[in-house]
Scaffold this motif. Structure first.
Motif, PDB file in Angstrom:
ATOM      1  N   PHE A 104     -33.910  30.080 161.425  1.00  0.00           N
ATOM      2  CA  PHE A 104     -34.426  31.097 160.725  1.00  0.00           C
ATOM      3  C   PHE A 104     -35.491  31.637 161.412  1.00  0.00           C
ATOM      4  N   ASP A 105     -35.274  31.909 162.554  1.00  0.00           N
ATOM      5  CA  ASP A 105     -36.259  32.678 163.243  1.00  0.00           C
ATOM      6  C   ASP A 105     -36.030  33.918 163.892  1.00  0.00           C
ATOM      7  N   GLN A 106     -34.838  34.392 163.456  1.00  0.00           N
ATOM      8  CA  GLN A 106     -34.181  35.584 163.901  1.00  0.00           C
ATOM      9  C   GLN A 106     -34.792  36.816 163.242  1.00  0.00           C
ATOM     10  N   GLU A 107     -34.491  37.916 163.605  1.00  0.00           N
ATOM     11  CA  GLU A 107     -35.008  39.360 163.345  1.00  0.00           C
ATOM     12  C   GLU A 107     -34.877  39.397 161.637  1.00  0.00           C
ATOM     13  N   HIS A 108     -33.657  39.433 161.233  1.00  0.00           N
ATOM     14  CA  HIS A 108     -33.283  39.374 159.826  1.00  0.00           C
ATOM     15  C   HIS A 108     -33.295  38.147 158.951  1.00  0.00           C
ATOM     16  N   GLU A 109     -33.683  37.203 159.502  1.00  0.00           N
ATOM     17  CA  GLU A 109     -34.030  35.740 158.742  1.00  0.00           C
ATOM     18  C   GLU A 109     -35.219  35.442 158.264  1.00  0.00           C
ATOM     19  N   SER A 110     -35.480  34.578 157.235  1.00  0.00           N
ATOM     20  CA  SER A 110     -36.660  34.167 156.679  1.00  0.00           C
ATOM     21  C   SER A 110     -36.609  33.019 155.868  1.00  0.00           C
ATOM     22  N   LEU A 111     -37.288  32.053 156.063  1.00  0.00           N
ATOM     23  CA  LEU A 111     -37.378  30.915 155.463  1.00  0.00           C
ATOM     24  C   LEU A 111     -38.874  30.925 154.893  1.00  0.00           C
ATOM     25  N   ILE A 112     -39.126  30.670 153.572  1.00  0.00           N
ATOM     26  CA  ILE A 112     -40.610  30.410 153.081  1.00  0.00           C
ATOM     27  C   ILE A 112     -40.327  29.384 151.935  1.00  0.00           C
ATOM     28  N   VAL A 113     -41.169  28.303 152.389  1.00  0.00           N
ATOM     29  CA  VAL A 113     -41.255  27.242 151.625  1.00  0.00           C
ATOM     30  C   VAL A 113     -42.938  27.091 151.019  1.00  0.00           C
ATOM     31  N   VAL A 114     -42.943  26.981 149.850  1.00  0.00           N
ATOM     32  CA  VAL A 114     -44.230  26.618 149.447  1.00  0.00           C
ATOM     33  C   VAL A 114     -44.409  25.649 148.361  1.00  0.00           C
ATOM     34  N   ASN A 115     -45.408  25.046 148.035  1.00  0.00           N
ATOM     35  CA  ASN A 115     -45.526  23.934 147.135  1.00  0.00           C
ATOM     36  C   ASN A 115     -47.169  24.114 146.681  1.00  0.00           C
ATOM     37  N   GLY A 116     -47.203  23.653 145.439  1.00  0.00           N
ATOM     38  CA  GLY A 116     -48.465  23.655 144.549  1.00  0.00           C
ATOM     39  C   GLY A 116     -48.339  23.151 143.325  1.00  0.00           C
ATOM     40  N   MET A 117     -49.483  23.052 142.493  1.00  0.00           N
ATOM     41  CA  MET A 117     -49.604  22.553 141.242  1.00  0.00           C
ATOM     42  C   MET A 117     -49.602  23.691 140.240  1.00  0.00           C
ATOM     43  N   LEU A 118     -48.599  23.979 139.286  1.00  0.00           N
ATOM     44  CA  LEU A 118     -48.683  24.928 138.560  1.00  0.00           C
ATOM     45  C   LEU A 118     -48.596  24.608 137.241  1.00  0.00           C
ATOM     46  N   THR A 126     -27.282  36.603 152.486  1.00  0.00           N
ATOM     47  CA  THR A 126     -27.254  35.873 151.265  1.00  0.00           C
ATOM     48  C   THR A 126     -28.810  35.294 151.057  1.00  0.00           C
ATOM     49  N   VAL A 127     -29.323  35.381 149.726  1.00  0.00           N
ATOM     50  CA  VAL A 127     -30.614  34.928 149.588  1.00  0.00           C
ATOM     51  C   VAL A 127     -30.389  33.877 148.623  1.00  0.00           C
ATOM     52  N   ILE A 128     -31.127  32.588 148.770  1.00  0.00           N
ATOM     53  CA  ILE A 128     -31.351  31.659 147.927  1.00  0.00           C
ATOM     54  C   ILE A 128     -32.722  31.760 147.272  1.00  0.00           C
ATOM     55  N   LEU A 129     -32.701  31.975 146.026  1.00  0.00           N
ATOM     56  CA  LEU A 129     -34.084  31.897 145.412  1.00  0.00           C
ATOM     57  C   LEU A 129     -34.066  30.533 144.463  1.00  0.00           C
ATOM     58  N   ALA A 130     -34.803  29.576 144.544  1.00  0.00           N
ATOM     59  CA  ALA A 130     -34.824  28.369 143.863  1.00  0.00           C
ATOM     60  C   ALA A 130     -36.357  27.938 143.638  1.00  0.00           C
ATOM     61  N   MET A 131     -36.457  27.099 142.512  1.00  0.00           N
ATOM     62  CA  MET A 131     -37.364  26.386 141.964  1.00  0.00           C
ATOM     63  C   MET A 131     -37.455  25.378 141.034  1.00  0.00           C
ATOM     64  N   ARG A 132     -38.174  24.273 141.433  1.00  0.00           N
ATOM     65  CA  ARG A 132     -38.094  23.295 140.542  1.00  0.00           C
ATOM     66  C   ARG A 132     -39.211  22.360 140.687  1.00  0.00           C
ATOM     67  N   GLN A 133     -39.535  21.478 139.559  1.00  0.00           N
ATOM     68  CA  GLN A 133     -40.484  20.598 139.598  1.00  0.00           C
ATOM     69  C   GLN A 133     -40.034  19.287 140.520  1.00  0.00           C
ATOM     70  N   TRP A 134     -40.583  19.153 141.622  1.00  0.00           N
ATOM     71  CA  TRP A 134     -40.082  18.117 142.524  1.00  0.00           C
ATOM     72  C   TRP A 134     -41.202  17.230 143.195  1.00  0.00           C
ATOM     73  N   ARG A 135     -41.048  16.357 143.385  1.00  0.00           N
ATOM     74  CA  ARG A 135     -41.792  15.143 144.223  1.00  0.00           C
ATOM     75  C   ARG A 135     -40.926  14.869 145.623  1.00  0.00           C
ATOM     76  N   TYR A 136     -41.442  15.051 146.446  1.00  0.00           N
ATOM     77  CA  TYR A 136     -40.561  14.737 147.899  1.00  0.00           C
ATOM     78  C   TYR A 136     -40.633  12.910 147.859  1.00  0.00           C
ATOM     79  N   GLY A 137     -39.421  12.617 147.883  1.00  0.00           N
ATOM     80  CA  GLY A 137     -39.086  11.031 147.918  1.00  0.00           C
ATOM     81  C   GLY A 137     -39.711  10.468 148.962  1.00  0.00           C
ATOM     82  N   LEU A 138     -40.143  11.071 150.288  1.00  0.00           N
ATOM     83  CA  LEU A 138     -40.758  10.360 151.278  1.00  0.00           C
ATOM     84  C   LEU A 138     -42.232   9.763 150.764  1.00  0.00           C
ATOM     85  N   PHE A 139     -42.835  10.565 149.891  1.00  0.00           N
ATOM     86  CA  PHE A 139     -43.868  10.117 149.419  1.00  0.00           C
ATOM     87  C   PHE A 139     -44.141   9.378 148.359  1.00  0.00           C
ATOM     88  N   GLN A 140     -42.779   8.816 147.813  1.00  0.00           N
ATOM     89  CA  GLN A 140     -42.976   7.993 146.514  1.00  0.00           C
ATOM     90  C   GLN A 140     -43.530   6.672 147.015  1.00  0.00           C
TER      91      GLN A 140
END
Length: 211
Positions: free
Chosen positions: A136-150, A188-202
Motif C-alpha cells: 500500500f505504498d503506491q501512488e493510488h494506494e492507501s492503508l490507514i489503521v487507527v485505534n482508540g478508546m471511543l 476497491t475500498v474496504i471500510l471496517a470498524m469493530r470493537q476489537w482487542r488484538y489477541g497478541l496482547f491478551q
C-alpha cells in the motif's frame, strides 16, 4: 448542450412542454423508477450468482457500468457466453438487456450485497488475502489503521461518517461512468470498524490465565 453544460432548467422545461409533461411529472417518474429499482438481492439470487464465478464477474462488471463490448474485449469470453450470462442477470432483474446487447442497469442507487450474505462471504473468504497482499505504498494506494478508546455515542458518529464516505465513493463511481473506459481503473475500498482487542496482547490481561 450537455458537454458544454448549457442544459438549463429553462431548456428542460421547454423539452418537457414538447413532450406534454411538467417538470413535476418528470420528477415523479424518476421517483417511481427508483422505487421499482432493486436495492438488494434475495438470498437465493445471491447463491445463484456466487455459484458461478463467471456470472459473478459479469454482475460486478455491469454494476461498474461496463458495456457488452468492453466485457468481451477485456475477458476471454465469447459473445454467446456473455450474452447468456447477461440474460441470467436480466432474469434476476438486475439489468434489462436491450437490443444491440445494450445493458440497462436496474439497481437502485443504494444497491448493496446482503450483509453477511453469500457474495459478501465469498469476497471475505476468497479475496481478502489477495487484496491485502500489498505494501500500500503506491501512488493510488492507501492503508490507514487507527485505534482508540471511543464511547458508544462516538462510535455511532464515526459509523455514520463511514457510511457517508461510502455514498460519496458511489457518487464518484456513477459520475465517472461516462468517462472513456481507458480512463477508469478498478478500485476497491474496504471500510471496517469493530470493537476489537488484538489477541497478541491478551496474555497481559489480568485474569487471562497467562503468566
Amino acid at each position: 448542450m450537455f458537454s458544454k453544460r448549457h442544459f438549463s432548467l429553462r431548456r428542460l422545461d421547454q423539452v418537457c412542454q414538447m413532450l406534454g409533461l411538467e417538470i413535476s411529472d418528470l420528477v415523479q417518474m424518476m421517483n417511481e423508477q427508483h422505487a421499482r429499482s432493486l436495492s438488494e438481492l434475495s438470498l437465493e439470487q445471491e447463491r445463484e450468482i456466487v455459484a458461478d464465478v463467471e456470472l459473478l464477474l459479469i454482475a460486478v462488471c455491469v454494476l461498474n457500468r461496463w458495456r457488452f463490448e468492453q466485457i468481451t474485449a477485456y475477458f476471454s469470453m465469447d459473445h454467446t457466453r456473455c450474452y447468456r450470462l447477461l440474460n441470467r442477470l436480466d432474469r434476476l432483474k438486475m439489468i434489462e438487456l436491450l437490443p444491440g446487447n445494450r445493458i440497462k442497469l436496474l439497481v437502485a442507487p443504494n444497491f448493496k450485497w446482503r450483509e453477511n450474505g453469500p457474495i459478501q462471504q465469498f469476497f471475505l473468504q476468497k479475496l481478502q488475502s489477495d487484496f491485502f497482499a500489498s505494501r500500500f505504498d503506491q501512488e493510488h494506494e492507501s492503508l490507514i489503521v487507527v485505534n482508540g478508546m471511543l464511547a458508544d455515542s462516538s462510535i455511532a458518529v464515526f459509523r455514520r461518517k463511514l457510511e457517508q464516505l461510502a455514498r460519496e465513493f458511489d457518487a464518484l463511481s456513477d459520475g465517472d461512468a461516462e468517462l472513456p473506459f481507458a480512463d477508469r481503473n478498478g478500485t476497491t475500498v474496504i471500510l471496517a470498524m469493530r470493537q476489537w482487542r488484538y489477541g497478541l496482547f491478551q496474555q497481559f490481561v489480568k485474569g487471562s490465565g497467562h503468566t
